[in-house]
Design an enzyme around this catalytic site. Structure first.
Site, PDB file in Angstrom:
ATOM      1  N   ASP A 286      46.668  42.506  39.874  1.00  0.00           N
ATOM      2  CA  ASP A 286      46.186  43.125  41.107  1.00  0.00           C
ATOM      3  C   ASP A 286      46.422  44.638  41.031  1.00  0.00           C
ATOM      4  OD1 ASP A 286      45.110  43.515  43.604  1.00  0.00           O
ATOM      5  OD2 ASP A 286      46.760  42.606  44.718  1.00  0.00           O
TER       6      ASP A 286
ATOM      7  N   GLU B  74      37.371  39.181  44.655  1.00  0.00           N
ATOM      8  CA  GLU B  74      38.133  38.335  45.522  1.00  0.00           C
ATOM      9  C   GLU B  74      37.512  38.318  46.907  1.00  0.00           C
ATOM     10  OE1 GLU B  74      42.275  40.151  46.809  1.00  0.00           O
ATOM     11  OE2 GLU B  74      41.514  41.327  45.090  1.00  0.00           O
TER      12      GLU B  74
ATOM     13  N   HIS C 292      41.448  35.683  48.090  1.00  0.00           N
ATOM     14  CA  HIS C 292      42.628  36.345  48.644  1.00  0.00           C
ATOM     15  C   HIS C 292      43.038  35.542  49.870  1.00  0.00           C
ATOM     16  CE1 HIS C 292      44.940  40.160  49.871  1.00  0.00           C
ATOM     17  NE2 HIS C 292      45.152  39.279  50.833  1.00  0.00           N
TER      18      HIS C 292
ATOM     19  N   HIS D 251      47.143  53.843  44.084  1.00  0.00           N
ATOM     20  CA  HIS D 251      46.947  54.867  45.111  1.00  0.00           C
ATOM     21  C   HIS D 251      47.782  56.070  44.701  1.00  0.00           C
ATOM     22  CE1 HIS D 251      45.098  51.948  47.888  1.00  0.00           C
ATOM     23  NE2 HIS D 251      46.071  51.114  47.553  1.00  0.00           N
TER      24      HIS D 251
ATOM     25  N   HIS E  42      42.337  40.426  37.406  1.00  0.00           N
ATOM     26  CA  HIS E  42      42.433  40.979  38.757  1.00  0.00           C
ATOM     27  C   HIS E  42      42.870  42.441  38.698  1.00  0.00           C
ATOM     28  CE1 HIS E  42      43.605  40.021  43.191  1.00  0.00           C
ATOM     29  NE2 HIS E  42      43.179  41.282  43.074  1.00  0.00           N
TER      30      HIS E  42
END
Length: 431
Positions: free
Chosen positions: A296, A135, A169, A300, A51
């Site tokens: 995950d 996902e 998700h 950013h 992921h």
């Protein structure tokens, strides 16, 4: 290549010979001159992170396949699975092909998942070497790919017909607490009232969505994998329903108590939970209830995260710190090294049909990670290799790899990377 005097997770000391990208021999002693003398250091199978969000195409200012895969290699991850919420999203043949073209810059093996929106083209997607479907978002997250119940049911049926796992998700947006949005949000970044995000996207929303996803899948016999379970209730629902599940390192190690320090840098979906739930999730990971750890990895920029709590993007980086954090837990005798191996390699490989990955055994891919577990170093976001240059685990101890190999080729060693990306890596499809 011959590696001598390596200590495996089960405490066996062995020599390992690799040939043609695979483990050719594994014995207490092998003839030949050592290329690498492990000198009693631990040798793990390469981690499989099922992921990640490497952000290309569309968001290369956050991450690229080159920077993300370097971060993976430096953290002992030799296989990654990228999710579909890029720009364009990976929802049709053209989107898949564009991402695969960019992924050729990777330093590690990779899989590409396909996404589901109202505009998806399943015939084109399933004609590609799809790793899994997902996902699949049951609530909006980065990329605004949340779908309704009817489309989810259709996607699950299509995946089942092709024996493809659906990664979900699981959050039910109808159970979000809208009243929280009326509370004072304060400032931006570290000054924001970041706990509002956890209060808004409730724990109940996860449990309900997991149960619903499993119910829909049960009608078709489709295999379901629940992404980033963040609550003990969600984990229990997954296990009771026969689904596999993952827990991220941020839900394993961080809770709402950390949000005063993290501010909006601690906003992710699903959000951080209270400390009691975090401890229960940790116990479910430690005792074998949870199948695997994933990250995950969702970078950013600092500027993007330094916004108000309702405006900051969700997601944190993690691919480089997953194995180091878990190895520190093992070094402190909280996990066994065998449990770490299963969480990051053996079980992900079994779950997604990677029959030659996840173990140090003859015939398996020579995806190998050498670590000195005698001491830890302090995690420093500026020293990591993700393009975003920050981490929610700043200052925590981690045990970082000295060397990472992908199918017998050294891709990372003592801070240096292999000469060329893409030349040895392989695109993988799942079961």
């Amino acid at each position: 290549m011959l590696i001598t005097n390596a200590l495996l997770p089960d405490d066996r000391e062995v020599d390992v010979r690799t040939e043609n990208g695979r483990i050719a021999a594994l014995e207490p002693s092998l003839d030949g001159s050592a290329d690498i003398d492990a000198d009693g250091k631990r040798l793990f199978p390469g981690a499989i992170d099922v992921h990640v969000h490497f952000r290309q195409p569309g968001y290369s200012h956050k991450e690229t396949w080159e920077t993300g895969s370097k971060s993976a290699a430096a953290g002992g991850v030799t296989t990654v699975v990228d999710q579909p919420n890029t720009d364009p999203p990976t929802i049709d043949g053209e989107g898949f092909d564009r991402k695969a073209e960019l992924a050729a810059a990777s330093y590690v093996d990779y899989g590409i998942n396909g996404g589901v929106t109202a505009d998806w083209t399943p015939e084109e997607l399933f004609d590609r070497p799809l790793f899994a479907l997902g996902e699949v978002f049951l609530a909006d997250s980065t990329g605004d790919m949340g779908i309704d119940a009817d489309l989810f049911a259709e996607a699950v049926e299509q995946a089942g017909e092709r024996d493809t796992t659906v990664t979900v998700h699981a959050e039910d947006a109808t159970l979000f607490d809208e009243s929280v949005q009326e509370m004072p949000a304060n400032g931006t970044g570290p000054d924001a009232n970041a706990d509002l995000w956890s209060a808004f996207r409730t724990a109940e929303a996860e449990e309900a969505a997991v149960e619903r996803a499993i119910e829909v899948a049960g009608d078709t016999g489709t295999d379901v994998h629940i992404a980033h379970t963040s609550t003990p209730e969600g984990i229990e629902a997954a296990v009771d329903g026969g689904a596999t599940c993952e827990v991220t390192t941020h839900h394993l190690f961080l809770s709402r108590e950390d949000l005063d320090d993290l501010g909006t840098h601690g906003r992710m979906n699903p959000p951080l939970r209270d400390e009691e739930r975090r401890r229960d999730v940790y116990e479910a990971v430690a005792d074998g209830t949870v199948d695997m750890i994933a990250t995950d990895h969702a970078p950013h920029t600092r500027d993007e995260k330094d916004a108000g709590i309702w405006d900051a993007p969700s997601g944190v980086p993690g691919v480089e710190t997953m194995l180091p954090l878990l190895l520190e837990e093992a070094r402190q005798d909280r996990f066994s090294y065998e449990r770490v191996r299963d969480l990051i390699a053996a079980t992900p490989a079994e779950t997604f049909g990677l029959s030659r990955k996840g173990r140090i055994e003859e015939g398996y891919d020579a995806d190998l990670v050498l670590v000195d577990t005698s001491e830890a170093t302090e995690i420093d976001g500026e020293m990591l290799h993700s393009k975003c240059t920050w981490t929610p685990f700043e200052g925590r101890p981690g045990v970082f790899p000295e060397l990472t190999m992908v199918r017998g080729e050294v891709v990372y060693r003592d801070g240096d990377f292999g000469d060329a990306a893409g030349e040895n890596v392989r695109e993988l499809d799942g079961q």
